[in-house]
Structure formats: structure tokens, C-alpha cells
Scaffold this active site. Sequence first.
Site, PDB file in Angstrom:
ATOM      1  N   GLU A  18       0.830  -1.207   0.000  1.00 18.01           N
ATOM      2  CA  GLU A  18       0.000   0.000   0.000  1.00 18.01           C
ATOM      3  C   GLU A  18       0.864   1.257   0.000  1.00 18.01           C
ATOM      4  O   GLU A  18       1.827   1.369   0.764  1.00 18.01           O
ATOM      5  CB  GLU A  18      -0.910   0.052   1.230  1.00 18.01           C
ATOM      6  CG  GLU A  18      -1.728   1.343   1.277  1.00 18.01           C
ATOM      7  CD  GLU A  18      -2.499   1.552   2.570  1.00 18.01           C
ATOM      8  OE1 GLU A  18      -3.170   2.607   2.681  1.00 18.01           O
ATOM      9  OE2 GLU A  18      -2.439   0.682   3.454  1.00 18.01           O
ATOM     10  N   ASP A  60      10.825  11.777  17.795  1.00 22.82           N
ATOM     11  CA  ASP A  60      10.508  13.163  17.462  1.00 22.82           C
ATOM     12  C   ASP A  60      10.984  14.069  18.590  1.00 22.82           C
ATOM     13  O   ASP A  60      10.714  13.806  19.767  1.00 22.82           O
ATOM     14  CB  ASP A  60       8.992  13.309  17.269  1.00 22.82           C
ATOM     15  CG  ASP A  60       8.607  14.620  16.616  1.00 22.82           C
ATOM     16  OD1 ASP A  60       8.953  15.676  17.185  1.00 22.82           O
ATOM     17  OD2 ASP A  60       7.962  14.600  15.559  1.00 22.82           O
ATOM     18  N   ASP A  78       9.785   5.608  15.503  1.00 25.84           N
ATOM     19  CA  ASP A  78       9.702   7.038  15.235  1.00 25.84           C
ATOM     20  C   ASP A  78      10.179   7.799  16.466  1.00 25.84           C
ATOM     21  O   ASP A  78       9.693   7.551  17.577  1.00 25.84           O
ATOM     22  CB  ASP A  78       8.248   7.414  14.892  1.00 25.84           C
ATOM     23  CG  ASP A  78       8.078   8.900  14.597  1.00 25.84           C
ATOM     24  OD1 ASP A  78       9.089   9.584  14.392  1.00 25.84           O
ATOM     25  OD2 ASP A  78       6.925   9.366  14.572  1.00 25.84           O
TER      26      ASP A  78
END
Length: 546
Positions: free
Chosen positions: A164, A232, A230
Amino acid sequence: MPHSVTPDLQPTGTTGDETMEEAVDVQNTEASVPTKEDEEMGNIDGEETKLVKTDDSDEMDEPTPAQENIKPDPSPAKVKQEINLENIFDDMSSDEEFPSSAAPDTKVSPSPQDAPSPINIGPSARASDPEVMRSFYQRLFPWRPLFQWLNHSPMPSNDFAHREFAFTLSNDAYLRYQSFPNSELLRRDVLRLMPSRFEIGPVYSTNPRDRKTLRGSTAFKPIAKELCFDIDLTDYDDVRTCCDKANICIRCWQFITMAIKVVDVALRDDFGFKHIMWVYSGRRGAHAWVCDKKARTMDDSKRRAIAGYLEVIKGGAQSGKKVNVKRPLHPHLARSLETLKSHFQADILEDQDPWATQEKADRLLQLLPDRTLNESLRKKWDSAPGRSSASKWADIDALAKSGASKSLDTKALLEAKQDIVLEYTYPRLDIEVSKKLNHLLKSPFVVHPGTGRVCVPIDTRKLEAFDPLAVPTVTELLGEIDKWTGPEEVGGRNVQDWEKTSLKPYIDYFRTFVAGIIRDEKESEKEVKVKREREEGVAAPEAMEF
């Protein structure tokens, strides 16, 4: 405890005590809350991106005006007849590292998107300008290595065809469940739709475009995706003093450097993963893609186990003690402390000076276990308002040794200081990104529309030297092509546009990384084949004689 794992995921060498919401495709709509990644890709002021979302019901909703102007891509089955293997891999470079198969001379029919885009970019050009992005996607984006990275082979397979992709368009429409049989068709659709970015999702059990033709929800499900992490810098706002929110500098980037060191060694040494790529997010963070086959095929329970193993910092900016770990320390935490000690002294105490103010110093005292010692420290610091954080940290041991507190538990004090080091240096992961197989994550090499910087891979062999503010912007790269004065041909091969720019070392690193994955996948396939042949040979009955 944070470091317990399921039995089949017990780390080697140590002993251990949603997702991106269902959003749109071209045909459906559903409300969804933008993730932190969506906010990061918004404008430079951190404004939330408005996304047109769709649900995944069998009934087609009325299209929005933005969607009415989007024409579905031609059916892959129809286009496939026009594509041959040579053209599939004839991206925009001759790539001896990834050889392609010989094929008939059939050529892909030209399209308007393939017309060369002008390179002359003025000083006022921005990353969001359509012609800037068109030039980048046509001339610089590494389509072929991206295909081989996600396909795990030079030859087309369902690893790519059932993958996808999701596009964020300039009008903020968000298109999910896009899929392509090869990189050329992905490239053409990107040039047709000109998304501000695109994200990569899982490999599904069938082509995502065909999901509405299937009977039963179980026929369409995610079956593989890289294990992702992830990090941040906004999650460090309570401990970094140099910047906040979307702003960063080289000093607070050291938090990301520390995090990469700790997570990378844990993934390699404790879980045996090999193919790990770290990618700069384009502004204030980094993403990890663990690409080993055993990582890609893990179910959600295994992903949650690994995420939990790595999660230590818990609680928001206003919470109390964020580190609560058992003793004796898990080997992973003991190793991490050794790694982080020098960073704590240089990058935290000296560069960040986190306890310079009285309010911040009170926060430090809250993390210490002895009330009498704390009162002595507070008196000392009140008498010297300008005392640095490094000096305050040294004062803790000095007053403890002086006998300021008769009831001091030295073991408890040592453990409290270890927890403080971990709270200020240990990786702060957006753990939801890692828990789910069907979470989407921004593709490497896309351009961050707020900063204009390319999301380049980070060479961990030169981790300390990586400077996010030195990462090239898309307008700088296009200007470098204009200024190229070197040869246009070397060894009978044309010099490609990306080779004329400062993007070259990043693409070279990516190509080498992809080559390693493909090499190991081939070796693994050979081993499986040999094992199968042996088993079949043993099981085969003796030939009958007549």
C-alpha cells in the site's frame, strides 16, 4: 516490567525479566485524527494538516470536489502488457549494482508526465511549488532503488505489487490503498498527482486496489511490513532548553543521536536484526526501518513485545517520575547507561544546562530520595543563583559524602541518579508507530514541505557527523544540477542528475543498503531450496526395477 518479552522473542545474549486511522482512498470517506507525523508535514508553524478521509465500507460515498478531479490510475492489468522487464528497471540510471533481465524491445508509451521539467529554479522558489516537485521526482528521486528495497528482489513480486502507498495531495486529500506492479507506474502516478508526500504501508494478502471485490473481511489483511520506530524532538521539550516545538539545532539533535545509538544496538545485539535503516524525517526527527524478513513478517503481538522492551520513558511533560525500572538493571539498560554517560555530561549538563533556573532545579530535587539531603542542596543553590547544572549535579555527591543527611540510603541515591540519567537521555519513542503491522510511515527521500529538506538515510557509521541543518533542500539540489561543470559521461555511461548533487552520498548509501537486503534474501532462498531438496530426496521412495 518494560523489558519483558514473549518467549519466542527472548533477546539473544541477554536475560529478561491505532495505528494510522483508516483513511481515504479515491472512493471512500472517514474522519480521522492526524498523527504527529501529519502535524510535522504541515506548514512550518506546526499547523495541522486538513485531510479528506474516507472509510472502507463497501458502499461508495459521494466524492468530494477535490476527489472528483482525481482520475483513477489505469488498471495494472491493462498497463502490464506494455511493460517489459528492461523498462521496469530502466529508471533514470544505469545501475550495474542491480542487473536487470534482457527483454524484448517493447517500449513504454510516452506520457505528458515524462516530458523533461525545466531545472532553472529561481531564488524565491519553494519546495511546495509544483514545478520544483516535478523536477525533483523526475530527475532526483531514486525510484529504482526504492522499488528494489520494498520488493526485496530485482524481479517484480507481490512484495511490491501488493504494497500500500498513500498520497497526501496539495489540496489535502489523502488517498489510501494505492498499489503498483512496478516503480515506473508508481513514478507516473506521482508525477500525475504531484503529492506533497507519500507514505508506505504494509504488504497485503491481495492487491489493495481489489479489496472491494473480495468477499469477507479476512480475505484482505496486512501480512508483512518493516518494523518501524519514530523519534521526534517535540517529545523532549521538557528536557531540551535550546529549542522547542518544531525548532531544532545541532545541540538538541544530540537527543536523536543518543536515541539511535541505544535503539540500534538493542535491535542488532538483543534481537539479531541486521538490515536497519535510519532516515531523517526532514525536520525534527528520525525513523527506523527494520527490514529483515523475520521483522517484516512479525504479527502485532511480537511488535508490541519489542516496542515494550524498548520503552522506558513513560508519562507526559507534566507527569512525575518518568523512569521506574526494576533492579538489578536489565542488561539492555545497563548497556544503555554506559553508552549515555558521556552524552549526559557533555550534551545534557553542559549544552542543555537543564537545571539553571530554580523551577528546574526543584524538578531535580523531586527525583532524589532523601528529604534532608534535598534541603541542604536547596540552601546551597539558593545562595548561588547562577550555579550551573554540571555543578549542581556534582553537589549531590559532595553533600552526600559530607554527611549532610544521617539517614541517607546511598544505594537508593545511586539508583535515583541512574534514573535521572535515563530520564534525560534515553530514547523517547512514539511507540504506537511500532505496535501495528498496518501503520503507514513517510517514505524515504520525499521532501518535507515545511523545510524543503529531503528525508535522507542516516549513515550510522558516521552518526556523530550527521547535521540535519546541512541536509540539502530540494531547491539547492536543483540549483546544483544547473551549476554542474563536470563531465556528462564517464566510462561510456551518462552521469545522472542525482550524481551531480549533494544527494549522491545518500543515494549511494541507500543503494548499498538495498544490495545487502537482496543478497541476503537470495542466500536465504537458496538455503530453503537446498533444505527442501534434501527432505524430498530422503522422503522419495526408491525407484522400482522392472
